[in-house]
Design a protein around this motif. Sequence first.
Motif, mmCIF file in Angstrom:
data_model
loop_
_atom_site.group_PDB
_atom_site.id
_atom_site.type_symbol
_atom_site.label_atom_id
_atom_site.label_comp_id
_atom_site.label_asym_id
_atom_site.label_seq_id
_atom_site.Cartn_x
_atom_site.Cartn_y
_atom_site.Cartn_z
ATOM 1 N N THR A 1 -3.586 22.273 3.141
ATOM 2 C CA THR A 1 -2.488 23.234 3.205
ATOM 3 C C THR A 1 -2.859 24.425 4.084
ATOM 4 N N GLU A 2 -4.044 24.984 3.874
ATOM 5 C CA GLU A 2 -4.469 26.123 4.702
ATOM 6 C C GLU A 2 -4.609 25.722 6.169
ATOM 7 N N ALA A 3 -5.133 24.531 6.404
ATOM 8 C CA ALA A 3 -5.237 24.049 7.784
ATOM 9 C C ALA A 3 -3.841 23.865 8.386
ATOM 10 N N SER A 4 -2.888 23.434 7.578
ATOM 11 C CA SER A 4 -1.511 23.265 8.057
ATOM 12 C C SER A 4 -0.902 24.603 8.459
ATOM 13 N N PHE A 5 -1.156 25.651 7.657
ATOM 14 C CA PHE A 5 -0.681 26.984 8.034
ATOM 15 C C PHE A 5 -1.298 27.403 9.367
ATOM 16 N N TRP A 6 -2.576 27.131 9.521
ATOM 17 C CA TRP A 6 -3.304 27.487 10.746
ATOM 18 C C TRP A 6 -2.723 26.745 11.944
ATOM 19 N N ILE A 7 -2.436 25.465 11.774
ATOM 20 C CA ILE A 7 -1.852 24.655 12.853
ATOM 21 C C ILE A 7 -0.459 25.168 13.207
ATOM 22 N N ALA A 8 0.364 25.389 12.185
ATOM 23 C CA ALA A 8 1.750 25.803 12.412
ATOM 24 C C ALA A 8 1.852 27.166 13.076
ATOM 25 N N ASP A 9 0.836 27.997 12.921
ATOM 26 C CA ASP A 9 0.849 29.356 13.444
ATOM 27 C C ASP A 9 0.345 29.455 14.887
ATOM 28 N N ALA A 10 -0.011 28.334 15.472
ATOM 29 C CA ALA A 10 -0.655 28.358 16.795
ATOM 30 C C ALA A 10 0.335 28.128 17.931
ATOM 31 N N GLN A 11 0.033 28.746 19.077
ATOM 32 C CA GLN A 11 0.768 28.441 20.298
ATOM 33 C C GLN A 11 0.456 27.008 20.738
ATOM 34 N N ASP A 12 -0.835 26.653 20.668
ATOM 35 C CA ASP A 12 -1.278 25.311 21.029
ATOM 36 C C ASP A 12 -1.631 24.562 19.740
ATOM 37 N N SER A 13 -0.603 24.114 19.038
ATOM 38 C CA SER A 13 -0.838 23.470 17.745
ATOM 39 C C SER A 13 -1.577 22.139 17.887
ATOM 40 N N ALA B 1 2.503 19.393 9.992
ATOM 41 C CA ALA B 1 2.600 20.839 10.213
ATOM 42 C C ALA B 1 3.257 21.166 11.549
ATOM 43 N N GLN B 2 3.362 20.197 12.426
ATOM 44 C CA GLN B 2 3.970 20.418 13.731
ATOM 45 C C GLN B 2 5.477 20.124 13.732
ATOM 46 N N GLU B 3 5.991 19.554 12.657
ATOM 47 C CA GLU B 3 7.412 19.210 12.574
ATOM 48 C C GLU B 3 8.225 20.465 12.251
ATOM 49 N N ALA B 4 9.282 20.685 13.003
ATOM 50 C CA ALA B 4 10.061 21.927 12.908
ATOM 51 C C ALA B 4 10.517 22.239 11.479
ATOM 52 N N GLU B 5 11.080 21.257 10.779
ATOM 53 C CA GLU B 5 11.598 21.509 9.440
ATOM 54 C C GLU B 5 10.486 21.886 8.464
ATOM 55 N N LYS C 1 7.440 22.994 9.257
ATOM 56 C CA LYS C 1 6.823 24.236 9.708
ATOM 57 C C LYS C 1 7.624 25.441 9.226
ATOM 58 N N ARG C 2 8.931 25.412 9.433
ATOM 59 C CA ARG C 2 9.763 26.570 9.112
ATOM 60 C C ARG C 2 9.947 26.744 7.605
ATOM 61 N N ILE C 3 10.358 25.662 6.927
ATOM 62 C CA ILE C 3 10.714 25.797 5.514
ATOM 63 C C ILE C 3 9.485 25.839 4.612
ATOM 64 N N ILE C 4 8.593 24.878 4.745
ATOM 65 C CA ILE C 4 7.451 24.766 3.840
ATOM 66 C C ILE C 4 6.353 25.759 4.199
ATOM 67 N N LEU C 5 5.996 25.828 5.470
ATOM 68 C CA LEU C 5 4.826 26.608 5.864
ATOM 69 C C LEU C 5 5.109 28.072 6.185
ATOM 70 N N GLN C 6 6.363 28.412 6.404
ATOM 71 C CA GLN C 6 6.676 29.814 6.681
ATOM 72 C C GLN C 6 7.514 30.423 5.560
ATOM 73 N N ASP C 7 8.738 29.971 5.417
ATOM 74 C CA ASP C 7 9.657 30.625 4.487
ATOM 75 C C ASP C 7 9.286 30.449 3.017
ATOM 76 N N ARG D 1 1.621 30.327 -4.160
ATOM 77 C CA ARG D 1 1.479 29.095 -4.928
ATOM 78 C C ARG D 1 2.804 28.385 -5.142
ATOM 79 N N SER D 2 3.822 29.102 -5.575
ATOM 80 C CA SER D 2 5.055 28.439 -5.986
ATOM 81 C C SER D 2 5.788 27.762 -4.840
ATOM 82 N N GLY D 3 5.669 28.270 -3.633
ATOM 83 C CA GLY D 3 6.397 27.672 -2.529
ATOM 84 C C GLY D 3 5.690 26.507 -1.885
ATOM 85 N N THR D 4 4.391 26.429 -2.050
ATOM 86 C CA THR D 4 3.650 25.405 -1.325
ATOM 87 C C THR D 4 2.835 24.505 -2.240
#
Length: 195
Positions: free
Chosen positions: A161-173, A99-103, A105-111, A119-122
Amino acid sequence: MARRSKADMEQTRQALLSSARKSFTDHGYAATAMDELCTAAGLTRGALYHHFGDKQGLLKAVVAEMDVEMDQRLQQSFATANNTWAGLQQRCQLYLEMAQEAEIKRIILQDARAVLGQRSGTESQQCLTSLQSILQELMQAGTIHHTDSEALALLIHGSLTEASFWIADAQDSQQRLKHAVAAVQLLLNGLLVNA
């Protein structure tokens, strides 16, 4: 006009996927212009529409490709463990670390979640299938309690997956990763027959 070979078609498809992954990671899905993406790949917009239908179809294909790659990494991590239980724990930790990897984080966990839906994206079918297989193995060995392996795989994967979203959304991941790993370990320990 000569027909293109399957190899040429696959090369075109891969060039578009590679260009999309870079652009989606660097700029995000919304800010990625299809003309620029196609130009970077050395192709036309027609090639993109032929292979993927539209920008959303391209994102789905990128997510599917990344899912396979993520599952391969998770399987490699699992394979290095001393036993199946340790492999499951390593696999879960690596999933959270990704969840800390840029690609990712951006593609899977955000966009993907924003564009394709929750459901369909993740919904990571490849990861779910391999996780279910591991859980079945642990149940057969008597390591964890017996239950429906598909339901359990969905619950564990959903938690990760939910924990990954939480990690990716943090300033201090890193801090959130530490807390998530500890919490997931607590959940996993609850599955053990001899806990």
